[in-house]
Design a protein around this motif. Sequence first.
Motif, PDB file in Angstrom:
ATOM      1  N   ARG A   1      21.096 -12.510  27.136  1.00 14.49           N
ATOM      2  CA  ARG A   1      22.320 -13.122  27.628  1.00 14.49           C
ATOM      3  C   ARG A   1      22.908 -14.014  26.540  1.00 14.49           C
ATOM      4  O   ARG A   1      22.714 -15.225  26.546  1.00 14.49           O
ATOM      5  CB  ARG A   1      22.028 -13.926  28.900  1.00 14.49           C
ATOM      6  CG  ARG A   1      21.636 -13.058  30.072  1.00 14.49           C
ATOM      7  CD  ARG A   1      22.800 -12.167  30.501  1.00 14.49           C
ATOM      8  NE  ARG A   1      22.389 -11.186  31.501  1.00 14.49           N
ATOM      9  CZ  ARG A   1      22.105  -9.936  31.240  1.00 14.49           C
ATOM     10  NH1 ARG A   1      22.155  -9.484  29.999  1.00 14.49           N
ATOM     11  NH2 ARG A   1      21.771  -9.105  32.205  1.00 14.49           N
ATOM     12  N   PRO A   2      23.630 -13.434  25.574  1.00 15.43           N
ATOM     13  CA  PRO A   2      24.173 -14.245  24.469  1.00 15.43           C
ATOM     14  C   PRO A   2      25.199 -15.269  24.930  1.00 15.43           C
ATOM     15  O   PRO A   2      25.400 -16.284  24.264  1.00 15.43           O
ATOM     16  CB  PRO A   2      24.802 -13.194  23.542  1.00 15.43           C
ATOM     17  CG  PRO A   2      25.022 -11.988  24.397  1.00 15.43           C
ATOM     18  CD  PRO A   2      23.941 -12.006  25.424  1.00 15.43           C
ATOM     19  N   GLY A   3      25.853 -15.045  26.085  1.00 17.76           N
ATOM     20  CA  GLY A   3      26.823 -16.020  26.564  1.00 17.76           C
ATOM     21  C   GLY A   3      26.198 -17.338  26.976  1.00 17.76           C
ATOM     22  O   GLY A   3      26.872 -18.371  27.008  1.00 17.76           O
ATOM     23  N   PHE A   4      24.919 -17.321  27.293  1.00 14.07           N
ATOM     24  CA  PHE A   4      24.201 -18.537  27.669  1.00 14.07           C
ATOM     25  C   PHE A   4      23.186 -18.938  26.604  1.00 14.07           C
ATOM     26  O   PHE A   4      22.258 -19.691  26.902  1.00 14.07           O
ATOM     27  CB  PHE A   4      23.473 -18.321  29.000  1.00 14.07           C
ATOM     28  CG  PHE A   4      24.383 -18.170  30.178  1.00 14.07           C
ATOM     29  CD1 PHE A   4      24.819 -19.272  30.886  1.00 14.07           C
ATOM     30  CD2 PHE A   4      24.817 -16.917  30.582  1.00 14.07           C
ATOM     31  CE1 PHE A   4      25.656 -19.136  31.984  1.00 14.07           C
ATOM     32  CE2 PHE A   4      25.647 -16.758  31.667  1.00 14.07           C
ATOM     33  CZ  PHE A   4      26.076 -17.875  32.373  1.00 14.07           C
ATOM     34  N   ALA A   5      23.337 -18.440  25.385  1.00 14.33           N
ATOM     35  CA  ALA A   5      22.325 -18.660  24.345  1.00 14.33           C
ATOM     36  C   ALA A   5      22.129 -20.141  24.052  1.00 14.33           C
ATOM     37  O   ALA A   5      21.000 -20.607  23.856  1.00 14.33           O
ATOM     38  CB  ALA A   5      22.709 -17.905  23.070  1.00 14.33           C
ATOM     39  N   LYS A   6      23.203 -20.902  24.035  1.00 17.64           N
ATOM     40  CA  LYS A   6      23.072 -22.325  23.689  1.00 17.64           C
ATOM     41  C   LYS A   6      22.440 -23.135  24.817  1.00 17.64           C
ATOM     42  O   LYS A   6      22.040 -24.293  24.601  1.00 17.64           O
ATOM     43  CB  LYS A   6      24.437 -22.912  23.350  1.00 17.64           C
ATOM     44  CG  LYS A   6      25.462 -22.849  24.466  1.00 17.64           C
ATOM     45  CD  LYS A   6      26.796 -23.391  24.008  1.00 17.64           C
ATOM     46  CE  LYS A   6      27.849 -23.302  25.120  1.00 17.64           C
ATOM     47  NZ  LYS A   6      27.470 -24.075  26.304  1.00 17.64           N
TER      48      LYS A   6
END
Length: 697
Positions: free
Chosen positions: A637-642
């Motif tokens: 899930r790169p959109g929630f990576a941070k």
Amino acid sequence: MDLSTWPQVNMINQKNYYTEYLKRDDQILPLRLQQEERRNRMTTNAKDRDRALAQFKPGEMPVPDIEMDLDDDVGLDEGNGLVGQDALGSKIIVIHPGSQNLRIGLASDALPKTVPMVIARRSPINESEEDGGEPRPKRLKLDNDRLMEPEKMFGDEFASQYATMCTDLKVHMRSHKRRVLPNSKELIVNYNKRTPPETISEHNDPLRIDWTEIPSDPRKAPAFVTGKDALRIPDSSNPKYKLFWPLRQGWYNEHDYDEKRVLYDDIAVIIEEAIRTQLSIPRKKDWMQYGCVFIVPDLYERRYVTQILRMLLRDFGFARVCFIQESLAATFGAGYTSACVVDIGAQKTSVCCVEEGMCLENSRINLKYGGADVTETFIKMMLFDHFPYSGINLNRRYDFLLAEEIKIKFCTLNEGDISPQPADFHLRASGQPTRKYFFKTYDEILLAPQGYFRPSIFDHSWKLRDRRRIIDRSRDLYDGSLNDPTSTAQSAIIAMTAPPPPQNTVAINVNGNGDGPDGMAVSTPVRQLPNPLQRFSEQERTSHSAIGTPAPDDDDTPAPQGEGETSGMKNELDPSLRDDVLPIAPLDVAILTSIVHGARNDDRKTRDFLGGIMVIGGGSQVPGFYTYLEERLKESRPGFAKDVMIGTPPRELDPQGVVWKGGSVFGKLRQTNDSWINKIEHDRLGARSLAYKLMWA
């Protein structure tokens, strides 16, 4: 004229009647007993104060005010000479059983005592001689009963998956600019083939094992042995003993038992011997002075909880008992208010989201693999690469302990440690000289723990064997429906694991024989089960956009057409699938699925759970595991990576004892008085007392 002299009662007017039945606290036995106990405590304190005032003489110190302690959970700790937190927990025993280990101790102890959850009973044969002495992991044989070559020993499917994992690892290492030797495998195999073991005499072995001595006279041999002593009984002892593990994969072990009474007795004997030996409370009549905090799985079985409650109050005679779920206990032990708890045990892995002191019931997931599967897979990979100790058999006690030792010593998830490395181990067996083996490892030490994320490499063929053979499902007393707790997240995992139906159409009976007007079968498409991870993709697209007022969480709120299945996240599955389908899924997929069902489309909760993932359990004690898991979640899930962050238990707590520590904290809290179940309540209400005392029962 009436046909009977029996008085007739007129019908009640349904529009105008009123009752107070079970609408006041004093009409419910557990609540009434609490009120009576508090009232008696207040009366006793008042009498003590009046007596002290009557004995007061002029010139003496004034009588201090006696605090009216309204909490009834400290009565067991009075009069034992302890003060502070020690007094609160000195009379409370905390028990956390697992499939492989039992952790037990007083709530006032800093750390628990760890005891293997096993019992050895006298038997004509031991466990290594069952099934004709078939070793574990199982090897394929030729027609003349000779073993096949190591590369073909475990079948084509395992060889194919192993080769695929090796190739993927090489590609990943090259993409990260890591050095990969082209002939590393050949070097490892050639070295392991030609290196013989070294024999060491017993008097030259400084770390020799003290085996459990069994009297040569069978009449003097004990009927059973528990704990570590059971694992140290020689396989060739006379009489022979067989190991029984009452709990397997977090379930009752129904394969090794023919009667449930014997299964229940073994659990009681293991816990009873641990209390006597580890806690130094040998006399059973003293146990009535103690309370007990028992830790149960998040997705528990109702029969398991009711049987444990009966055992603790009736057989052991504890004064009171309370239960707490594993994930909730983990947050108590670590001091977290909300978290996504990932507990990797020996044979099961549980994932659950906890928020404000409650386990979110729809986020609970229980997967049937753990550290023991990594151990077995690691041994298979080593044997595939010509491990010098080719006769290793995990059904033998000393080989089982050896395999666990090798896994803990060598397995890692740090790619920087992957290189041809020499290693050695000592094989110690009863009645045999110590043998020192030399071997080399390469990518096996990393690919075996990667099985958490590719569980198809594990052997699951035996895990549903004899399920529900002697213990039936729990059913409601009134309507006969299944009443074990369920979870939509667990249902989603089972739906992904269950084999697809043979056809995607269901025939409609038009003419009474299933055919249409022209003799052709008429069919309608079957609704496909929703993908639980689809919600993350939707949130990634809408997290930074202007969104209107969110819909309430009420399930009765109508949803737009086509979104009902996704928003409700309710997979309608046959209840029997919970016992017929083994819940298996990659660990990162299970974590995301649990968070999806726990957050319920709330973007803030989703980010909070992703930033508060706490990994505990002995199966997670692999170097580099936390970093590897965090990278997998960020890639998924790169959109929630941070927002993704993997946390460890604070204050340098042992991840294996965090759950037990949370149980000890829970037992010492003054506010837990509503969770205690005493013997009077159980004698009068039975298992119904759980509904009054436990918020999650």
